[in-house]
Write a protein that holds these residues in place. Structure first.
Motif, mmCIF file in Angstrom:
data_model
loop_
_atom_site.group_PDB
_atom_site.id
_atom_site.type_symbol
_atom_site.label_atom_id
_atom_site.label_comp_id
_atom_site.label_asym_id
_atom_site.label_seq_id
_atom_site.Cartn_x
_atom_site.Cartn_y
_atom_site.Cartn_z
ATOM 1 N N LEU A 184 -87.147 36.603 -8.215
ATOM 2 C CA LEU A 184 -88.234 36.814 -7.261
ATOM 3 C C LEU A 184 -87.906 37.953 -6.303
ATOM 4 N N SER A 185 -86.634 38.044 -5.900
ATOM 5 C CA SER A 185 -86.224 39.113 -4.987
ATOM 6 C C SER A 185 -86.345 40.475 -5.655
ATOM 7 N N VAL A 186 -85.922 40.558 -6.916
ATOM 8 C CA VAL A 186 -86.022 41.828 -7.651
ATOM 9 C C VAL A 186 -87.485 42.211 -7.850
ATOM 10 N N ARG A 187 -88.308 41.214 -8.213
ATOM 11 C CA ARG A 187 -89.738 41.476 -8.416
ATOM 12 C C ARG A 187 -90.379 41.956 -7.104
ATOM 13 N N GLU A 188 -89.988 41.308 -6.004
ATOM 14 C CA GLU A 188 -90.521 41.666 -4.696
ATOM 15 C C GLU A 188 -90.126 43.095 -4.322
ATOM 16 N N MET A 189 -88.885 43.455 -4.650
ATOM 17 C CA MET A 189 -88.410 44.808 -4.351
ATOM 18 C C MET A 189 -89.180 45.842 -5.179
ATOM 19 N N LEU A 190 -89.411 45.551 -6.453
ATOM 20 C CA LEU A 190 -90.180 46.462 -7.306
ATOM 21 C C LEU A 190 -91.585 46.680 -6.750
ATOM 22 N N HIS A 191 -92.220 45.595 -6.321
ATOM 23 C CA HIS A 191 -93.571 45.696 -5.785
ATOM 24 C C HIS A 191 -93.576 46.441 -4.449
ATOM 25 N N SER A 192 -92.534 46.212 -3.670
ATOM 26 C CA SER A 192 -92.436 46.908 -2.385
ATOM 27 C C SER A 192 -92.270 48.411 -2.591
ATOM 28 N N LEU A 193 -91.527 48.798 -3.622
ATOM 29 C CA LEU A 193 -91.368 50.221 -3.927
ATOM 30 C C LEU A 193 -92.709 50.866 -4.269
ATOM 31 N N VAL A 194 -93.589 50.107 -4.926
ATOM 32 C CA VAL A 194 -94.930 50.625 -5.241
ATOM 33 C C VAL A 194 -95.679 50.926 -3.949
ATOM 34 N N LEU A 195 -95.595 50.000 -2.995
ATOM 35 C CA LEU A 195 -96.313 50.178 -1.730
ATOM 36 C C LEU A 195 -95.687 51.267 -0.867
ATOM 37 N N GLU A 196 -94.373 51.418 -0.970
ATOM 38 C CA GLU A 196 -93.685 52.383 -0.116
ATOM 39 C C GLU A 196 -93.456 53.724 -0.794
ATOM 40 N N GLN A 197 -94.173 53.969 -1.877
ATOM 41 C CA GLN A 197 -94.115 55.262 -2.558
ATOM 42 C C GLN A 197 -92.691 55.628 -2.976
ATOM 43 N N GLY A 198 -91.936 54.610 -3.409
ATOM 44 C CA GLY A 198 -90.581 54.853 -3.906
ATOM 45 C C GLY A 198 -89.520 54.962 -2.835
ATOM 46 N N ASP A 199 -89.876 54.764 -1.574
ATOM 47 C CA ASP A 199 -88.905 54.835 -0.474
ATOM 48 C C ASP A 199 -88.130 53.516 -0.421
ATOM 49 N N GLN A 200 -86.931 53.495 -1.042
ATOM 50 C CA GLN A 200 -86.186 52.243 -1.133
ATOM 51 C C GLN A 200 -85.699 51.744 0.227
ATOM 52 N N HIS A 201 -85.394 52.663 1.143
ATOM 53 C CA HIS A 201 -84.910 52.241 2.459
ATOM 54 C C HIS A 201 -86.017 51.516 3.231
ATOM 55 N N GLU A 202 -87.218 52.067 3.191
ATOM 56 C CA GLU A 202 -88.361 51.433 3.855
ATOM 57 C C GLU A 202 -88.676 50.089 3.205
ATOM 58 N N ALA A 203 -88.603 50.045 1.881
ATOM 59 C CA ALA A 203 -88.879 48.801 1.155
ATOM 60 C C ALA A 203 -87.898 47.712 1.549
ATOM 61 N N ILE A 204 -86.612 48.059 1.607
ATOM 62 C CA ILE A 204 -85.585 47.075 1.964
ATOM 63 C C ILE A 204 -85.781 46.579 3.387
ATOM 64 N N GLU A 205 -86.050 47.510 4.317
ATOM 65 C CA GLU A 205 -86.246 47.122 5.716
ATOM 66 C C GLU A 205 -87.409 46.141 5.857
ATOM 67 N N LYS A 206 -88.483 46.400 5.142
ATOM 68 C CA LYS A 206 -89.657 45.525 5.257
ATOM 69 C C LYS A 206 -89.400 44.163 4.617
ATOM 70 N N LEU A 207 -88.654 44.141 3.526
ATOM 71 C CA LEU A 207 -88.350 42.862 2.886
ATOM 72 C C LEU A 207 -87.383 42.045 3.727
ATOM 73 N N ILE A 208 -86.474 42.709 4.437
ATOM 74 C CA ILE A 208 -85.596 42.003 5.366
ATOM 75 C C ILE A 208 -86.432 41.361 6.467
ATOM 76 N N GLN A 209 -87.395 42.127 6.985
ATOM 77 C CA GLN A 209 -88.300 41.586 8.005
ATOM 78 C C GLN A 209 -89.098 40.403 7.463
ATOM 79 N N LEU A 210 -89.540 40.533 6.224
ATOM 80 C CA LEU A 210 -90.355 39.489 5.596
ATOM 81 C C LEU A 210 -89.555 38.212 5.352
ATOM 82 N N SER A 211 -88.238 38.351 5.177
ATOM 83 C CA SER A 211 -87.409 37.199 4.816
ATOM 84 C C SER A 211 -86.939 36.371 6.013
ATOM 85 N N ARG A 212 -87.267 36.805 7.210
ATOM 86 C CA ARG A 212 -86.829 36.048 8.390
ATOM 87 C C ARG A 212 -87.462 34.660 8.384
#
Length: 254
Positions: A99-127
């Motif tokens: 689920l985490s990998v799938r979430e990261m893949l989907h986040s990359l779609v939304l963040e236009q491939g910006d992995q740093h932005e994707a990770i930061e947002k998923l960290i925020q989402l996981s609180r």
């Protein structure tokens, strides 16, 4: 009748290198050797090797397998129950990883491939916010509306519904440098409107509450929504307004 190591490897799909390793650790030794030192095995050896592979496929470590096959008093039932518990825990761990990998893949779609932005947002989402989430949802939405909650797209989802919403949001974000009234953006909005109608037709109150919650950074965070920039939400709202206005004008012409 003896079986040569290469013949044994062919019959069991186990490499000669692995068979030699099993020998070196004392797990599976040949019954005999030729004068030249080549390993020779019997049919009983073959059966033992099949048992080793069977237990290995069940997730047992080689050290445990050696103990299991050499100890006549080994408690098989207890061992199997422990192994089953371990496998169930591993399945849960792997599911969480999936689920985490799938979430990261989907986040990359939304963040236009910006992995740093994707990770930061998923960290925020996981609180952690489970208790507050339940209370807030019940405050904002009626019981009937809470039933619609399951229809919302999920970042961890692999269903066509979630995947299309993620793709549409990603496309919309990629066009933010253009006018919200341009054809490309309006086509995206048209599909979004169609999906809203498909899933929430006649539920305007629910959609309005959902949008108000999404527009509030604090409420959106507390509800566990994926973080979207206020600029994207404003752009989407402007594009929706243009779409609705155009549709109204077309209807008036008829």
């Amino acid at each position: 009748m003896y079986i040569h190591i290469h013949e044994l490897a062919r019959k069991t799909d186990i490499t000669v290198r692995t068979l030699r390793y099993y020998d070196s650790i004392g797990l599976f030794k040949p019954s005999s050797k030729t004068e030249g030192g080549h390993r020779l095995y019997t049919e009983e050896d073959l059966k033992k090797l099949q048992q080793i592979q069977f237990l290995k496929n069940m997730g047992y470590a080689l050290k445990n397998i050696q103990e299991m096959l050499s100890d006549p008093s080994w408690n098989w039932e207890q061992s199997l129950r422990k192994q089953l518990d371990y496998i169930v825990e591993e399945q849960q761990r792997l599911k969480s990883m999936e689920l985490s990998v799938r979430e990261m893949l989907h986040s990359l779609v939304l963040e236009q491939g910006d992995q740093h932005e994707a990770i930061e947002k998923l960290i925020q989402l996981s609180r952690p916010k489970a208790a507050k989430l339940k209370s807030l949802k019940e405050d904002l939405f009626s019981q009937d509306e809470l039933g619609l909650w399951e229809k919302l797209p999920r970042m961890q989802g692999n269903d066509p519904h979630s995947l299309e919403w993620i793709a549409l949001l990603g496309q919309l974000k990629s066009h933010m440098h253009e006018s919200p009234g341009c054809d490309k953006v309006q086509n995206i909005i048209r599909r979004m409107m169609e999906k809203q109608q498909e899933d929430f037709g006649g539920q305007d109150d629910f959609l309005n509450k959902l949008w108000d919650a999404r527009k509030s950074t604090e409420t959106s965070d507390e509800l566990g929504f994926y973080p979207l920039e206020p600029e994207l939400l404003d752009y989407m709202e402007a594009a929706y307004d243009i779409f609705i206005s155009n549709e109204s004008e077309q209807n008036d012409e008829y």
